[in-house]
Write a protein that holds these residues in place. Sequence first.
Motif, PDB file in Angstrom:
ATOM      1  N   ILE A 271       0.855  -1.182   0.000  1.00 44.21           N
ATOM      2  CA  ILE A 271       0.000   0.000   0.000  1.00 44.21           C
ATOM      3  C   ILE A 271       0.894   1.237   0.000  1.00 44.21           C
ATOM      4  N   SER A 272       0.846   1.987  -1.069  1.00 46.63           N
ATOM      5  CA  SER A 272       1.728   3.141  -1.233  1.00 46.63           C
ATOM      6  C   SER A 272       1.051   4.425  -0.764  1.00 46.63           C
ATOM      7  N   PHE A 273       1.861   5.461  -0.629  1.00 46.05           N
ATOM      8  CA  PHE A 273       1.439   6.848  -0.380  1.00 46.05           C
ATOM      9  C   PHE A 273       0.986   7.143   1.057  1.00 46.05           C
ATOM     10  N   VAL A 274       0.670   6.122   1.855  1.00 49.96           N
ATOM     11  CA  VAL A 274       0.263   6.394   3.241  1.00 49.96           C
ATOM     12  C   VAL A 274       1.424   7.035   4.008  1.00 49.96           C
ATOM     13  N   GLY A 275       2.618   6.481   3.828  1.00 51.64           N
ATOM     14  CA  GLY A 275       3.802   7.014   4.496  1.00 51.64           C
ATOM     15  C   GLY A 275       4.221   8.368   3.979  1.00 51.64           C
ATOM     16  N   LEU A 276       3.667   8.799   2.868  1.00 49.21           N
ATOM     17  CA  LEU A 276       3.941  10.139   2.329  1.00 49.21           C
ATOM     18  C   LEU A 276       2.901  11.135   2.814  1.00 49.21           C
ATOM     19  N   MET A 277       1.618  10.796   2.662  1.00 49.78           N
ATOM     20  CA  MET A 277       0.540  11.752   2.938  1.00 49.78           C
ATOM     21  C   MET A 277       0.360  12.034   4.428  1.00 49.78           C
ATOM     22  N   ALA A 278       0.292  10.977   5.250  1.00 54.05           N
ATOM     23  CA  ALA A 278      -0.020  11.161   6.669  1.00 54.05           C
ATOM     24  C   ALA A 278       0.995  12.062   7.384  1.00 54.05           C
ATOM     25  N   PRO A 279       2.313  11.851   7.215  1.00 56.13           N
ATOM     26  CA  PRO A 279       3.264  12.755   7.884  1.00 56.13           C
ATOM     27  C   PRO A 279       3.167  14.189   7.389  1.00 56.13           C
ATOM     28  N   HIS A 280       2.935  14.367   6.086  1.00 57.03           N
ATOM     29  CA  HIS A 280       2.870  15.717   5.539  1.00 57.03           C
ATOM     30  C   HIS A 280       1.648  16.461   6.079  1.00 57.03           C
ATOM     31  N   ILE A 281       0.497  15.800   6.118  1.00 51.40           N
ATOM     32  CA  ILE A 281      -0.712  16.419   6.666  1.00 51.40           C
ATOM     33  C   ILE A 281      -0.513  16.719   8.155  1.00 51.40           C
ATOM     34  N   THR A 282       0.144  15.794   8.852  1.00 51.02           N
ATOM     35  CA  THR A 282       0.388  15.975  10.280  1.00 51.02           C
ATOM     36  C   THR A 282       1.217  17.225  10.553  1.00 51.02           C
ATOM     37  N   ARG A 283       2.273  17.421   9.788  1.00 48.05           N
ATOM     38  CA  ARG A 283       3.133  18.600  10.007  1.00 48.05           C
ATOM     39  C   ARG A 283       2.368  19.896   9.768  1.00 48.05           C
ATOM     40  N   ARG A 284       1.446  19.875   8.827  1.00 52.66           N
ATOM     41  CA  ARG A 284       0.638  21.078   8.567  1.00 52.66           C
ATOM     42  C   ARG A 284      -0.320  21.377   9.712  1.00 52.66           C
ATOM     43  N   ILE A 285      -0.709  20.339  10.447  1.00 52.61           N
ATOM     44  CA  ILE A 285      -1.671  20.515  11.533  1.00 52.61           C
ATOM     45  C   ILE A 285      -0.986  20.864  12.855  1.00 52.61           C
ATOM     46  N   VAL A 286       0.057  20.091  13.215  1.00 51.48           N
ATOM     47  CA  VAL A 286       0.653  20.239  14.553  1.00 51.48           C
ATOM     48  C   VAL A 286       2.106  20.696  14.527  1.00 51.48           C
ATOM     49  N   GLY A 287       2.685  20.877  13.334  1.00 51.42           N
ATOM     50  CA  GLY A 287       4.069  21.324  13.274  1.00 51.42           C
ATOM     51  C   GLY A 287       5.049  20.163  13.204  1.00 51.42           C
ATOM     52  N   PRO A 288       6.358  20.470  13.195  1.00 51.83           N
ATOM     53  CA  PRO A 288       7.367  19.435  12.959  1.00 51.83           C
ATOM     54  C   PRO A 288       7.806  18.652  14.189  1.00 51.83           C
ATOM     55  N   GLY A 289       7.417  19.060  15.390  1.00 48.46           N
ATOM     56  CA  GLY A 289       7.867  18.360  16.593  1.00 48.46           C
ATOM     57  C   GLY A 289       7.388  16.921  16.623  1.00 48.46           C
ATOM     58  N   HIS A 290       8.331  15.972  16.682  1.00 46.17           N
ATOM     59  CA  HIS A 290       7.963  14.557  16.545  1.00 46.17           C
ATOM     60  C   HIS A 290       7.261  14.006  17.779  1.00 46.17           C
ATOM     61  N   GLY A 291       7.371  14.662  18.931  1.00 42.75           N
ATOM     62  CA  GLY A 291       6.690  14.191  20.123  1.00 42.75           C
ATOM     63  C   GLY A 291       5.187  14.148  19.949  1.00 42.75           C
ATOM     64  N   ILE A 292       4.626  15.110  19.235  1.00 46.56           N
ATOM     65  CA  ILE A 292       3.193  15.126  18.942  1.00 46.56           C
ATOM     66  C   ILE A 292       2.914  14.625  17.529  1.00 46.56           C
ATOM     67  N   ALA A 293       3.869  14.817  16.610  1.00 46.77           N
ATOM     68  CA  ALA A 293       3.642  14.440  15.213  1.00 46.77           C
ATOM     69  C   ALA A 293       3.496  12.921  15.051  1.00 46.77           C
ATOM     70  N   LEU A 294       4.279  12.139  15.785  1.00 45.69           N
ATOM     71  CA  LEU A 294       4.223  10.682  15.613  1.00 45.69           C
ATOM     72  C   LEU A 294       2.864  10.086  16.017  1.00 45.69           C
ATOM     73  N   PRO A 295       2.314  10.423  17.194  1.00 45.71           N
ATOM     74  CA  PRO A 295       0.982   9.863  17.511  1.00 45.71           C
ATOM     75  C   PRO A 295      -0.122  10.368  16.589  1.00 45.71           C
ATOM     76  N   VAL A 296      -0.077  11.659  16.216  1.00 46.24           N
ATOM     77  CA  VAL A 296      -1.089  12.184  15.296  1.00 46.24           C
ATOM     78  C   VAL A 296      -0.955  11.513  13.933  1.00 46.24           C
ATOM     79  N   CYS A 297       0.275  11.308  13.502  1.00 48.81           N
ATOM     80  CA  CYS A 297       0.537  10.651  12.223  1.00 48.81           C
ATOM     81  C   CYS A 297      -0.023   9.228  12.225  1.00 48.81           C
ATOM     82  N   ALA A 298       0.155   8.511  13.331  1.00 50.81           N
ATOM     83  CA  ALA A 298      -0.376   7.145  13.432  1.00 50.81           C
ATOM     84  C   ALA A 298      -1.898   7.148  13.319  1.00 50.81           C
ATOM     85  N   LEU A 299      -2.551   8.095  13.979  1.00 53.86           N
ATOM     86  CA  LEU A 299      -4.017   8.177  13.927  1.00 53.86           C
ATOM     87  C   LEU A 299      -4.506   8.532  12.528  1.00 53.86           C
TER      88      LEU A 299
END
Length: 348
Positions: A271-299
């Motif tokens: 399954i392609s593109f999930v690993g591309l889209m989810a992190p990019h959308i996440t950074r636009r919502i919560v910023g680049p900090g991985h402490g919050i970006a990783l759980p939001v990205c998983a959701l």
Amino acid sequence: MTQKETNLLKRKTAMRNTMVIGTCIVLLILSGLISLNTGYSKLSPPDILHAIMGGGREKEKLILFSFRLPRIVLSMLVGAGLAVSGCLLQGVTKNPLADPGLLGIHSGAGLMVVLYVLFVGPRSPLAVFTLPVLALFGAGAAAVFVYFLSCKKGAGTTPVSMVMTGIAIQAGLSALTTLLVVKLDDTQYAFVSSWQTGSIWGANWTFVLALLPWLCVLLPASLYKAGILDVMGLGDETAAGLGVSVNKERRKLLLMAAALAGACVSVSGSISFVGLMAPHITRRIVGPGHGIALPVCALLGALLVSAADTIARVVIQPSSLPTGVVVSIIGAPYFIYLLSRREKEMRR
């Protein structure tokens, strides 16, 4: 900025992050509920509730517990794993367009799946537990191969060299996989073809149990490395100056990303593109900090694959599309948009 203003900003940020996570969880629950009532056989909300409480007819229990629930749970787990894998890779390579397929991870896992089907067969009773291990080995081997080929003597590796090497490795592994596919018989080819298009139609609780241990270990481990990812984002020299062993941590993070992607694609297909889209959308919502970006990205990844799987089951009823095809239909235009946007930013 005064201490009072700093504390106020922190509280606002914490409230915003809590609202984002809460919204993602609510949307994920709604997606699951909609998916439960989606399919060729209709189940009304009272029927679903009655079956969950232990009542209902046997047919309703069979549809709910043997077919729909495991598929919904598996799609969410796969989406979360692939999204976090992409987030790790984008942090390691400092490339917002990176995803597990970019570094040959999907291709490495796919090659091992084809080899297993060719020499053992798709009907082996241990396939559901053996394939994740083999796919993990293939994905990890591809990641390690990319790392060492891109590593310059005395200088380590750079994000650019990793991406360029990954593209070459991906092309080579895909070509080798194609050569092996022509040797498959009809039954083997049908299994591999389904896997390559990212189909979750064969999901059951055994698949869920095969994937769950990997995610229970790797997702918390990824979150534990959030601070390291943030420091590495400042640049290799700055990170080294702050006491981070850059090349050692890069190897660990690369292997973690490969393990997540390999385990996920072994039970869901490519399954392609999930690993591309989810992190990019996440950074636009919560910023680049991985402490919050990783759980939001998983959701967000879980929500994306769950929604795509629901759409895949209703478009051409009574048949269904592969989930990977629906994700690609969504992801390809988004990838083109990101490329055009990145080119405009580089021209400025």
